[in-house]
Write a protein that holds these residues in place. Structure first.
Motif, PDB file in Angstrom:
ATOM      1  N   CYS A  33       4.958 -53.933 -24.806  1.00  0.00           N
ATOM      2  CA  CYS A  33       6.284 -53.042 -25.559  1.00  0.00           C
ATOM      3  C   CYS A  33       7.535 -53.095 -24.800  1.00  0.00           C
ATOM      4  O   CYS A  33       7.487 -51.949 -23.900  1.00  0.00           O
ATOM      5  N   GLU A  34       8.508 -53.824 -25.014  1.00  0.00           N
ATOM      6  CA  GLU A  34       9.460 -53.977 -23.773  1.00  0.00           C
ATOM      7  C   GLU A  34      10.467 -53.111 -24.335  1.00  0.00           C
ATOM      8  O   GLU A  34      11.571 -52.607 -23.575  1.00  0.00           O
ATOM      9  N   VAL A  35      10.608 -52.366 -25.471  1.00  0.00           N
ATOM     10  CA  VAL A  35      11.487 -51.373 -25.638  1.00  0.00           C
ATOM     11  C   VAL A  35      10.617 -50.030 -26.148  1.00  0.00           C
ATOM     12  O   VAL A  35       9.911 -49.923 -26.884  1.00  0.00           O
ATOM     13  N   PRO A  36      10.742 -49.421 -24.987  1.00  0.00           N
ATOM     14  CA  PRO A  36       9.811 -48.067 -24.957  1.00  0.00           C
ATOM     15  C   PRO A  36      10.159 -47.261 -26.344  1.00  0.00           C
ATOM     16  O   PRO A  36      11.242 -46.959 -26.692  1.00  0.00           O
ATOM     17  N   GLN A  37       9.025 -46.709 -26.912  1.00  0.00           N
ATOM     18  CA  GLN A  37       9.092 -45.893 -28.106  1.00  0.00           C
ATOM     19  C   GLN A  37       8.085 -44.851 -27.992  1.00  0.00           C
ATOM     20  O   GLN A  37       6.856 -44.924 -28.234  1.00  0.00           O
ATOM     21  N   PHE A  38       8.467 -43.703 -27.641  1.00  0.00           N
ATOM     22  CA  PHE A  38       7.479 -42.614 -27.243  1.00  0.00           C
ATOM     23  C   PHE A  38       6.520 -42.224 -28.372  1.00  0.00           C
ATOM     24  O   PHE A  38       5.423 -41.982 -28.066  1.00  0.00           O
ATOM     25  N   ARG A  39       7.078 -42.295 -29.563  1.00  0.00           N
ATOM     26  CA  ARG A  39       6.276 -41.998 -30.935  1.00  0.00           C
ATOM     27  C   ARG A  39       5.113 -42.923 -30.993  1.00  0.00           C
ATOM     28  O   ARG A  39       3.961 -42.521 -31.421  1.00  0.00           O
ATOM     29  N   PHE A  40       5.391 -44.346 -30.728  1.00  0.00           N
ATOM     30  CA  PHE A  40       4.472 -45.362 -30.747  1.00  0.00           C
ATOM     31  C   PHE A  40       3.428 -45.131 -29.731  1.00  0.00           C
ATOM     32  O   PHE A  40       2.264 -45.159 -30.151  1.00  0.00           O
TER      33      PHE A  40
END
Length: 167
Positions: A33-40
């Motif tokens: 996941c190169e674009v961090p998404q804390f909800r993911f």
């Protein structure tokens, strides 16, 4: 009366040559996941951890999740099988040299399909591929899947500490 004592096992690897890798099945793809998404990450934590009653992050705020997941010290990979999430792992390296496999696991439907060893091999390999890594470590406990400890050891990780805690 049942014994509610649980044991935590700490394992480490101090050289990439110790990795006893299990090949990735063709049907399993693993993507960072190169674009961090804390909800993911929160979703992945619940997807995998609910089976094992993970609860250490249940009361975390969005700000706490964001601070961890968007940090340069943290990385996440997701395993997919036929388009569905089969599992994931997170690596965390706060000191620049020691990489913790912070979370690792399979979705409940993916357990016993032969994905655990290959996913763990990928996690350990990714930790060693992170420049300047000198040590990879993880902890597991008796609440995790019964094969968790054996999987870590089968990949070449060595037990360095064990703690029993009254529940």
């Amino acid at each position: 009366m049942t014994d509610s004592t649980y044991t935590t096992f700490y394992l480490e690897m101090t050289s990439p040559q110790q990795l006893l890798s299990k090949p990735l099945p063709e049907a399993l793809s693993i993507v960072e996941c190169e674009v961090p998404q804390f909800r993911f990450n929160r979703f992945l934590y619940e997807l995998v951890g609910s089976e094992w009653e993970w609860g250490d992050l249940d009361d975390w705020t969005d700000e706490q999740w964001r601070a961890l997941v968007e940090s340069d010290l943290h990385r996440t990979w997701v395993a997919y099988h036929r388009g569905s999430i089969a599992g994931y792992y997170e690596l965390y390296r706060p000191d620049g040299t020691n990489v913790e496999i912070r979370y690792f696991g399979l979705a409940s439907w993916a357990i016993e399909k032969g994905f655990g060893g290959p996913l763990l091999s990928h996690a350990i390999g990714s930790a060693w591929d992170w420049p300047d890594t000198e040590r990879v470590w993880v902890h597991t406990c008796t609440f995790d899947h019964p094969s968790a400890l054996a999987n870590y050891q089968a990949r070449g990780m060595q037990l360095y500490r064990q703690e029993s805690t009254p529940g």
